[in-house]
Write a protein that holds these residues in place. Sequence first.
Motif, PDB file in Angstrom:
ATOM      1  N   TRP A  38       0.852  -1.193   0.000  1.00 31.66           N
ATOM      2  CA  TRP A  38       0.000   0.000   0.000  1.00 31.66           C
ATOM      3  C   TRP A  38       0.889   1.246   0.000  1.00 31.66           C
ATOM      4  CZ3 TRP A  38      -5.512   0.664   0.847  1.00 31.66           C
ATOM      5  CH2 TRP A  38      -6.232  -0.540   0.764  1.00 31.66           C
ATOM      6  N   ASP A  64      -3.423   3.984  -1.822  1.00 29.79           N
ATOM      7  CA  ASP A  64      -3.384   3.363  -3.145  1.00 29.79           C
ATOM      8  C   ASP A  64      -3.075   1.882  -2.974  1.00 29.79           C
ATOM      9  OD1 ASP A  64      -3.882   5.828  -4.245  1.00 29.79           O
ATOM     10  OD2 ASP A  64      -1.770   6.281  -4.587  1.00 29.79           O
ATOM     11  N   GLU A  65      -3.963   1.040  -3.485  1.00 28.96           N
ATOM     12  CA  GLU A  65      -3.809  -0.410  -3.331  1.00 28.96           C
ATOM     13  C   GLU A  65      -2.611  -0.929  -4.129  1.00 28.96           C
ATOM     14  OE1 GLU A  65      -7.817  -2.627  -2.722  1.00 28.96           O
ATOM     15  OE2 GLU A  65      -8.139  -1.138  -4.302  1.00 28.96           O
ATOM     16  N   THR A  67      -0.253  -3.305  -6.530  1.00 26.15           N
ATOM     17  CA  THR A  67      -0.395  -4.044  -7.785  1.00 26.15           C
ATOM     18  C   THR A  67       0.664  -5.139  -7.814  1.00 26.15           C
ATOM     19  OG1 THR A  67       1.076  -2.497  -8.926  1.00 26.15           O
ATOM     20  CG2 THR A  67      -1.286  -2.044  -9.036  1.00 26.15           C
ATOM     21  N   GLY A  68       0.359  -6.242  -8.455  1.00 30.05           N
ATOM     22  CA  GLY A  68       1.310  -7.344  -8.540  1.00 30.05           C
ATOM     23  C   GLY A  68       1.246  -8.240  -7.307  1.00 30.05           C
TER      24      GLY A  68
END
Length: 234
Positions: A38, A64-65, A67-68
Motif C-alpha cells: 500500500w 493506493d492499493e 499491484t502485482g
Amino acid sequence: MALVSDVDAVHAHILKLPAPFEPLISIAATGRVPTTGWTHVRLMQRYYIVPPKDGFWDFDLIGDEPTGIVGQVVLPVSAHAIEHKPSWCVGIRVHARNNHIEAKLTDKAVELAGIASKTLAPATVIVQRHLGSYDDSFQPTGRVKFDPLPHVEMKKLRHDLTLIVTGPDEARIRSCIEEAIAAGLLAAIVAALATLGAALPAAIAAFLARLEGCLGQSFNARIENQSHWEYWWT
C-alpha cells in the motif's frame, strides 16, 4: 484508491495561530492494511452542502492499493493532515472499511490543560526564539509638515513572530527546535513572511506540529504575534 481495513486511533487538536490568522486543525490517524504494497496513505476530507448536525467533520483514511504480488500480512499505516477549522466543527470522524473512530477537539484541549496544570508547574522552563518579522497596514496618518516642502507622515504595522515553548526539560526543547529548523520548517516561515502569501498559516502550523510531535504532551508550543506601529516621514 481504497479505504484501509481499520482505523485504530484518531488525534485532533486545534493549532492556534497569531492574529489575524484563523485556527487550524491538526489531524493524525493510524490504521491497518491487509497486505504489503500500500502507498500514499492519506486522509481525504468530505465536503458538505449543509454542515453535519453533530458538528463532526468526516474524513476517509485511504491509500493506493498494491499491484502485482503482495504479502498477506496485516501492517500498520498512518496519515496526518492540517486543515482550516470550520466554525461548526467540534470533532473529527475518520472512516475505514470496517469501522470509524471519533475524536473531539474539546477533549484534547481539556487533556492538555490537565497535563499542563500537573506537570508544567511549578518546574517549568520557558524557551523563546524570534522567528521573523513582517509589515502591513501601510497608510498615512493625516499629518503633514513643511520643511520647506510638504512631507506626509506614514505608518505601518510591524509584526514580530516569537516562538514560546514551555516544559520541564530545556535541553529537549532546544533539541526539538533545532530538529524543526533542520527540517526546513523555519525557512518556510521566513519565506512566507517575505511574500505575505497564503503559505504563512500552513508554514506556522507545520512548524508547530513538528515541535508537538517531537516534544510530547508535557510541553506546550505556541507562536505569538506581537505588533506595534512604526512611523516615518516621506
